[in-house]
Design an enzyme around this catalytic site. Structure first.
Site, PDB file in Angstrom:
ATOM      1  N   ASN A   1      -7.700 -17.689  18.406  1.00 32.30           N
ATOM      2  CA  ASN A   1      -7.672 -18.645  17.305  1.00 32.30           C
ATOM      3  C   ASN A   1      -9.109 -19.010  16.902  1.00 32.30           C
ATOM      4  OD1 ASN A   1      -8.613 -20.445  19.260  1.00 32.30           O
ATOM      5  ND2 ASN A   1      -6.633 -21.448  19.534  1.00 32.30           N
TER       6      ASN A   1
ATOM      7  N   ASP B   1       5.400 -16.920  19.009  1.00 33.43           N
ATOM      8  CA  ASP B   1       4.269 -17.783  19.343  1.00 33.43           C
ATOM      9  C   ASP B   1       3.474 -18.158  18.095  1.00 33.43           C
ATOM     10  OD1 ASP B   1       2.401 -18.909  21.536  1.00 33.43           O
ATOM     11  OD2 ASP B   1       1.055 -17.668  20.326  1.00 33.43           O
TER      12      ASP B   1
END
Length: 325
Positions: free
Chosen positions: A9, A198
């Protein structure tokens, strides 16, 4: 393998879905090898269930993830695989365990995808290992049945939702299943599905708290039915419960047969993901309280609270047991 920027991320933490995909690949390799270790019908191991998986520590860009798998129990038609993930900082040599997971596979014939072939037995070091494995097998079998029976919910769009409500953060992703998503049998890899789940859960969590978020744990992921190449899958997620520092998100996958299939949409996979909110320094942040509006939302909140308290009690009992030793 080494973790790269596209695995992570914006804060540099590797996505939980990436780790789950690596875990599933390791499990699929070892279980398929075992199921073809004796003369018999060629087969491919298909993922049926992933037990609760805790993300003990984040993996960062530049670190090496080492995934190891071991078969710990076999029934007539299923294989239990336990997988450990360890991250290594190749600059300092520091290593840490980041994940431990238990997965269940069933071997499907290459000639007939609807046929489950028999699993070669394994040798146990002690009779107790076989007895403990059989107990785990019976427990997961019962839980899968119970989960499938309550899988009738759908997520509907909400017009102009208020912040911190279920409707405000709920999200969906639509994906056409292509050849690169599938096994030799033409069905979706379990790891591909978990990675998409996810991603959706992460969007729900980020929408709710507007901060950096990471996967903390995943409750049992149940694969109810196979997803065929050419299907359109809808991955949906919604917030069910919040504690002071965590968020529980229900995620399910519905499949629409798209090519030459008269079958209607069906529920293929379901699970609960838990996320935590982090500051820029990586410290846990308080999570905004979820505002429940309908009776169903309030019921799901109480069910989520029950799961949260049960997990918390188990963790405290384990800590006390370790302290006593």
């Amino acid at each position: 393998r080494i973790m790269r920027p596209d695995d992570a991320n914006i804060a540099g933490n590797v996505h939980g879905g990436t780790i789950l995909k690596m875990i599933e690949e390791a499990g699929a390799i070892i279980s398929t090898r075992h199921c073809n270790s004796q003369a018999g019908e060629p087969c491919v191991a298909a993922l049926a269930r992933v037990e609760r998986t805790d993300f003990l520590s984040p993996v960062c860009i530049g670190e090496v993830a080492n995934v190891s798998a071991e078969i710990t129990y076999t029934s007539r038609h299923s294989v239990e695989v336990q997988v450990n993930v360890m991250s290594e900082n190749i600059l300092t040599g520091a290593k840490k365990v980041t994940n431990k997971a238990t997965l269940w596979y069933v071997p499907l014939s290459l000639k007939n995808v609807n046929k489950v072939v028999e699993v070669p037995p394994i040798q146990y070091a002690r009779k107790e290992q076989e007895d403990e494995g059989k107990k785990r097998y019976e427990e997961q079998k019962l839980d899968r049945l119970e989960t499938k029976q309550r899988n009738g919910d759908v997520i509907l769009p909400v017009i102009n939702p208020e912040p911190h409500t279920v409707g405000y953060s709920q999200s969906s992703l639509i994906h056409l299943v292509g050849p690169s998503d599938c096994t030799l049998l033409g069905f979706v890899h379990g790891g591909v599905t978990m990675k998409l789940m996810d991603e959706v859960a992460g969007i729900v969590a980020a929408r709710h708290c507007k901060t950096n978020i990471v996967t903390a744990s995943v409750d049992a992921i149940n694969f109810h039915e196979k997803i065929k190449k050419g299907c359109v899958i809808t991955v949906s997620g919604r917030m069910t419960f919040t504690s002071n520092k965590s968020m529980e998100i229900e995620v399910f996958v519905d499949a629409d047969p798209f090519v030459d299939e008269p079958r209607e949409r069906y529920r293929a996979v379901s699970a609960f993901f838990t996320y935590v909110s982090l500051s820029k320094e990586g410290k846990p942040l308080p999570v905004p309280q979820l505002l429940t509006e309908t009776e169903d939302e309030k019921r799901r909140f109480e069910e989520g609270k029950g799961r949260y308290l049960q997990t918390k009690a188990k963790r405290q009992a384990q800590m006390q047991q370790q302290a006593a030793q």
